[in-house]
Write a protein that holds these residues in place. Structure first.
Motif, short mmCIF file in Angstrom:
data_model
loop_
_atom_site.label_atom_id
_atom_site.label_comp_id
_atom_site.label_asym_id
_atom_site.label_seq_id
_atom_site.Cartn_x
_atom_site.Cartn_y
_atom_site.Cartn_z
N TRP A 1 -13.96 27.71 7.78
CA TRP A 1 -12.83 28.37 8.45
C TRP A 1 -12.14 27.45 9.45
CZ3 TRP A 1 -11.23 32.72 6.31
CH2 TRP A 1 -12.14 33.43 5.52
N SER A 2 -12.84 26.46 9.95
CA SER A 2 -12.23 25.55 10.93
C SER A 2 -11.24 24.59 10.29
CB SER A 2 -13.33 24.76 11.65
OG SER A 2 -13.95 23.83 10.76
N ARG A 3 -11.25 24.51 8.96
CA ARG A 3 -10.33 23.61 8.25
C ARG A 3 -9.35 24.39 7.38
NH1 ARG A 3 -12.69 20.13 4.64
NH2 ARG A 3 -14.64 21.28 4.49
N LEU A 4 -8.96 25.56 7.88
CA LEU A 4 -8.02 26.42 7.17
C LEU A 4 -6.77 26.63 8.01
CD1 LEU A 4 -7.39 28.33 4.77
CD2 LEU A 4 -8.55 30.14 6.06
N ASP A 5 -5.61 26.27 7.46
CA ASP A 5 -4.33 26.53 8.12
C ASP A 5 -3.78 27.86 7.62
OD1 ASP A 5 -3.88 24.10 9.67
OD2 ASP A 5 -3.78 23.10 7.73
N LEU A 6 -3.44 28.75 8.56
CA LEU A 6 -2.89 30.05 8.22
C LEU A 6 -1.47 30.17 8.71
CD1 LEU A 6 -5.88 32.45 9.02
CD2 LEU A 6 -5.16 31.57 6.78
N TRP A 7 -0.60 30.62 7.82
CA TRP A 7 0.80 30.88 8.12
C TRP A 7 1.12 32.31 7.70
CZ3 TRP A 7 3.46 26.75 10.32
CH2 TRP A 7 2.85 25.49 10.21
N TRP A 8 2.30 32.78 8.06
CA TRP A 8 2.72 34.12 7.66
C TRP A 8 4.05 34.06 6.92
CZ3 TRP A 8 -1.06 33.75 11.10
CH2 TRP A 8 -2.02 34.75 11.13
N GLY A 9 4.19 34.96 5.94
CA GLY A 9 5.43 35.03 5.19
C GLY A 9 6.53 35.76 5.94
N ASP A 10 6.13 36.69 6.80
CA ASP A 10 7.11 37.39 7.62
C ASP A 10 6.40 38.07 8.77
OD1 ASP A 10 5.93 39.55 6.14
OD2 ASP A 10 7.72 40.76 6.50
N GLU A 11 7.20 38.56 9.70
CA GLU A 11 6.63 39.24 10.86
C GLU A 11 7.65 40.22 11.42
OE1 GLU A 11 4.39 40.77 12.40
OE2 GLU A 11 3.16 38.97 12.77
N ARG A 12 7.13 41.30 11.95
CA ARG A 12 7.98 42.27 12.66
C ARG A 12 8.21 41.72 14.07
NH1 ARG A 12 3.72 46.23 9.89
NH2 ARG A 12 4.84 46.54 7.94
N TYR A 13 9.48 41.68 14.47
CA TYR A 13 9.80 41.06 15.76
C TYR A 13 9.57 42.07 16.88
CZ TYR A 13 11.91 37.51 18.75
OH TYR A 13 12.12 36.54 19.70
N LEU A 14 8.29 42.16 17.25
CA LEU A 14 7.81 43.11 18.24
C LEU A 14 6.97 42.34 19.27
CD1 LEU A 14 6.65 45.85 15.71
CD2 LEU A 14 8.63 46.00 17.24
N PRO A 15 6.61 42.97 20.38
CA PRO A 15 5.82 42.27 21.40
C PRO A 15 4.45 41.85 20.89
CG PRO A 15 6.86 44.24 22.32
CD PRO A 15 7.05 44.30 20.84
N GLU A 16 3.93 40.79 21.48
CA GLU A 16 2.60 40.29 21.15
C GLU A 16 1.57 41.42 21.29
OE1 GLU A 16 -0.04 37.73 19.73
OE2 GLU A 16 2.03 37.14 20.13
#
Length: 260
Positions: free
Chosen positions: A65-80
């Motif tokens: 898991w330490s050598r895994l890059d994670l990205w997202w295809g989309d996100e809801r523009y809401l607060p953290e």
């Protein structure tokens, strides 16, 4: 552009378990080949179901898991931390339970972050982050993701690319701000089709009767502006992972499902 392949499972639970096992294999193979893997996550019930299945999969610990890059295809523009954000749901489903390197978890900006209400600036910042991670052999200003996963909406949307909206027509930028999305919340950030199509493999997830018509439209020659799922292709493989209900309106000519 790769020709779509289909794998149809009995139900959504089996689909999630099989997809999780398939994803573990892809990650482990990529890490063995070059030392790391790069994956794009999707939200929604199918994306989160896959992550939950991955968390309980017997082979989970085969992943470094330490050598895994994670990205997202989309996100809801809401607060953290908002419960509706894809990253919040992903953390609850899996990410908080595995030893990821925080520097390799690339969440999209939140609305209470440095860009405030300017979703276009937030999208541009994510595009810059992608470009910075791209290597000399990558294409279109993004890393060549090993697997990019997308949930398919009942209206054929993928990521936050909705039919006929400007984001579905984008041909230059890799990330865009989305306003007026027909599914709440209306303001979002999304990868575009050019960024999606830079991935080695694109997996489209669809489960449930409410996805049957969308799958049939997208796989029957529809245009990508009218049916964005039809424009989501991987460089080497495009894989539709469906349950029987979502596949119920597909023409039999699209069978048999792909193997492997």
């Amino acid at each position: 552009m790769s020709t779509p392949q289909l794998v149809v499972h009995r139900d959504k639970e089996l689909m999630a378990e099989a997809a999780a096992a398939r994803l573990i294999t892809k990650i482990v193979d990529a890490q063995a080949a070059r030392g790391y893997a790069s994956i794009v996550l999707t939200g929604g019930r199918n994306g989160n179901g896959l992550l939950a299945a991955l968390g309980s999969a017997p082979a989970r610990d085969a992943v470094d898991w330490s050598r895994l890059d994670l990205w997202w295809g989309d996100e809801r523009y809401l607060p953290e931390g908002d419960p509706e954000r894809n990253v919040t749901q992903a953390r609850a489903a899996l990410l908080d339970r595995v030893p990821l390197d925080p520097a390799r978890v690339h969440a999209m900006p939140a609305s209470d972050g440095p860009y405030g209400s300017d979703v276009d600036a937030a999208a541009a910042a994510y595009a810059e982050e992608l470009a910075a991670a791209a290597g000399p052999g990558d294409h279109d200003g993004v890393p060549t993701f090993d697997v990019l996963m997308l949930g398919v909406g009942p209206d054929t949307h993928v990521a936050s690319l909705f039919p006929e909206l400007p984001a579905a027509r984008e041909t230059e930028r890799t990330v865009v701000g989305v306003r007026g999305a027909p599914k709440p919340p209306p303001v979002r950030i999304s990868l575009t089709l050019p960024a999606i199509r830079a991935a080695h493999e694109v997996w489209l997830l669809a489960a449930g009767e409410d996805k049957a018509k969308a799958a049939a439209i997208a796989l029957s020659g529809a245009g990508e502006v009218q049916a964005p799922a039809a424009g989501a292709h991987g460089r080497s493989r495009t894989l539709w992972l469906l349950d029987a209900a979502a596949a119920s309106e597909l023409p039999r000519s699209l069978y048999p499902p792909a193997s492997a």
